[in-house]
Scaffold this motif. Structure first.
Motif, PDB file in Angstrom:
ATOM      1  N   TYR A  49       0.901  -1.221  -0.170  1.00 17.28           N
ATOM      2  CA  TYR A  49       0.014   0.095   0.039  1.00 17.28           C
ATOM      3  C   TYR A  49       0.775   1.272  -0.009  1.00 17.28           C
TER       4      TYR A  49
ATOM      5  N   GLU B  46       0.518  -7.526   4.117  1.00 16.28           N
ATOM      6  CA  GLU B  46      -0.953  -6.988   3.454  1.00 16.28           C
ATOM      7  C   GLU B  46      -1.146  -7.002   1.976  1.00 16.28           C
ATOM      8  N   ILE B  47      -0.209  -6.130   1.271  1.00 18.84           N
ATOM      9  CA  ILE B  47      -0.137  -6.259   0.099  1.00 18.84           C
ATOM     10  C   ILE B  47       1.045  -6.544  -0.663  1.00 18.84           C
TER      11      ILE B  47
ATOM     12  N   GLU C 287       1.337  -7.553  -6.301  1.00 24.59           N
ATOM     13  CA  GLU C 287      -0.177  -6.951  -6.219  1.00 24.59           C
ATOM     14  C   GLU C 287       0.244  -5.464  -6.285  1.00 24.59           C
ATOM     15  N   ALA C 288       1.329  -5.015  -5.800  1.00 25.75           N
ATOM     16  CA  ALA C 288       1.641  -3.636  -5.810  1.00 25.75           C
ATOM     17  C   ALA C 288       2.286  -3.303  -7.323  1.00 25.75           C
TER      18      ALA C 288
ATOM     19  N   THR D 101      -0.750  -2.848  -9.509  1.00 22.25           N
ATOM     20  CA  THR D 101      -1.675  -1.622  -9.247  1.00 22.25           C
ATOM     21  C   THR D 101      -0.786  -0.615  -9.914  1.00 22.25           C
TER      22      THR D 101
END
Length: 368
Positions: free
Chosen positions: A39, A61-62, A66-67, A70
C-alpha cells in the motif's frame, strides 16, 4: 540522471539499509524513500514519482506482485521502472514478474555487484525511455499544431481524403451555392486601426463566420483579406443548398449587426450568392490551398461586388431555387463582360408557410 529519486520497498529494515548503503556509492546525489508494504509503495509512487522502485515480492498486507500490478494499472505510475527483488529463484517467478511489468529481477540473497549493475542498467534504460516519451510528446504536440493549421487551411473532408489517399484529385461539384462576402470600406477603416486591433477584429468576425458555416453544414473555402468564401451543398449534396446558403448569409449579416452593437463599431457587409457547378482542387503541390473555380464562382463574385451594404444579392439561378421560400426584390440588370446582362435580386424576407399563417390566425397574440 541528476538527483534521482529511488523508492526501496521492503519490510525488512536491514535489507533496506543494505541496499541503500551500496546504492549511495553509485548514486550519491539520489534521494531515497522507503515503503514497508504494498500500500505504501503505491502511495509514495503517486506522491513522489520516483525514478526507480526496488520492490520486494514478499511483503505483508499487499504483496510486491500486487503492488506492481496496481502501479502498472495507473497512468501516473505505469512508466516508473521497477526491479522486482525476491527470494524466489525459479524461472517461473522471473517470468511472472517480467510479464507483470517489472523491468528486471534481482534474486536474494543480494550480491552488491549485481545490485549496482542492475540498477545502473535500469536507470540508463529508464532515462532512454523517458527521453523517448518526451520526444513522442513533442511529436504529438507538433502534430496537433500542424492539424490545427491544416484545419484552418483545408476543409475537413479534404483532410480526411489526404489521410486516406496520397493525392487530392480535382473534382467537379454539381448543384451547389457559392457564398461570397466582404466587409464594406475595409481599406479606409483599417487605416484608422492599429495592426493588432485590425487583426483582432478580423479574427473575431471570421471565427464567428466559421462557426455559422459549420452550423449550416457549409464548407469554408478561404478568406482573402476581408473577403470570405464558402459553399453550400458541396459534400452533402443537399437539394436545398440555396436555401441553406441564404440562411447562412442572413445569419452572417445578423452577426455583423450584433458585433457592431457589442463593440461599438460600424462594420458593414456585402454578400453575393450564386448557384451552379464548380471545380475544386489544390492548385499547387507546394501550396496547400484548396480553391474553387468556374463561372459559378465568378458570378458569385459579381453578385457580391454589385451588392449594396448590408444586403444579400442573389443571381437568377439562386432566385429560381429560393422563389418559393423568400420574397425577393428584383434589381436592375447589370452588364458583365463576356456574360451580357445579369439578373439579380435582393433577399427580402422569408415567405411564411401556410401552417405558420394558420397558427397566427388562430393565435393572433403570437403573431410577429
Amino acid at each position: 540522471m541528476e538527483n534521482p529519486k529511488i523508492l526501496i520497498a521492503d519490510d525488512v529494515d536491514y535489507l533496506v539499509e543494505f541496499m541503500k548503503s551500496h546504492l549511495e556509492q553509485l548514486l550519491p546525489d539520489a534521494t531515497y524513500f522507503r515503503a514497508a508494504n504494498g500500500y505504501e509503495v503505491f502511495t509514495l509512487a503517486m506522491r513522489k514519482q520516483p525514478d526507480l522502485i526496488l520492490l520486494d515480492w514478499e511483503m505483508p498486507e499487499i504483496s510486491g506482485m500486487e503492488a506492481l500490478q496496481t502501479l502498472q494499472a495507473h497512468p501516473q505510475t505505469k512508466d516508473i521502472p521497477v526491479i522486482m527483488v525476491s527470494g524466489f529463484t525459479q524461472a517461473d517467478h522471473v517470468r511472472k514478474a517480467l510479464e507483470a511489468g517489472a523491468m528486471d529481477y534481482l534474486k536474494k540473497p543480494i550480491a552488491p555487484d549485481e545490485l549496482l549493475a542492475r540498477v545502473r542498467t535500469a536507470m540508463t534504460l529508464a532515462d532512454s525511455m523517458r527521453q523517448l516519451r518526451q520526444q513522442k510528446q513533442q511529436l504529438e504536440e507538433e502534430k496537433r499544431r500542424s492539424d490545427r493549421i491544416l484545419k484552418g487551411l483545408l476543409p475537413a473532408e479534404v483532410l480526411q481524403t489526404m489521410k486516406e489517399q496520397s493525392e487530392i484529385a480535382p473534382r467537379r461539384f454539381r448543384n451547389v451555392s457559392v457564398i461570397m462576402a466582404d466587409l464594406v470600406d475595409f481599406t479606409p477603416k483599417s487605416q484608422k486601426m492599429s495592426p493588432k486591433r485590425l487583426l483582432d477584429e478580423l479574427q473575431t468576425i471570421f471565427t464567428a463566420f466559421d462557426q455559422i458555416c459549420q452550423k449550416h453544414n457549409c464548407t469554408r473555402i478561404k478568406t482573402i483579406g476581408d473577403a470570405y468564401l464558402a459553399v453550400s451543398g458541396m459534400w452533402n449534396h443537399s437539394h436545398n443548398h440555396a436555401l441553406v446558403a441564404a440562411k447562412m448569409a442572413e445569419r452572417m449579416r445578423q452577426y455583423i449587426i450584433e458585433h457592431n452593437e457589442r463593440y461599438k463599431i460600424d462594420w458593414e457587409i456585402r454578400i453575393g450568392i450564386n448557384s451552379g457547378d464548380i471545380i475544386a482542387g489544390i492548385i499547387s503541390e507546394s501550396n496547400l490551398s484548396y480553391d474553387i473555380f468556374g463561372d459559378t464562382v465568378n458570378t458569385a463574385a459579381r453578385m457580391q461586388s454589385y451588392c449594396n451594404p448590408m444586403q444579400i444579392n442573389v443571381s437568377q439561378t439562386t432566385y429560381d431555387h429560393l422563389k418559393d421560400y423568400y420574397f425577393m426584390i428584383k434589381r436592375i440588370s447589370r452588364k458583365v463582360k463576356g456574360k451580357g446582362a445579369l439578373n439579380m435580386y435582393y433577399l427580402h424576407r422569408p415567405i411564411q408557410s401556410r401552417q405558420q399563417l394558420r397558427q397566427q390566425q388562430s393565435h393572433p397574440q403570437y403573431a410577429l
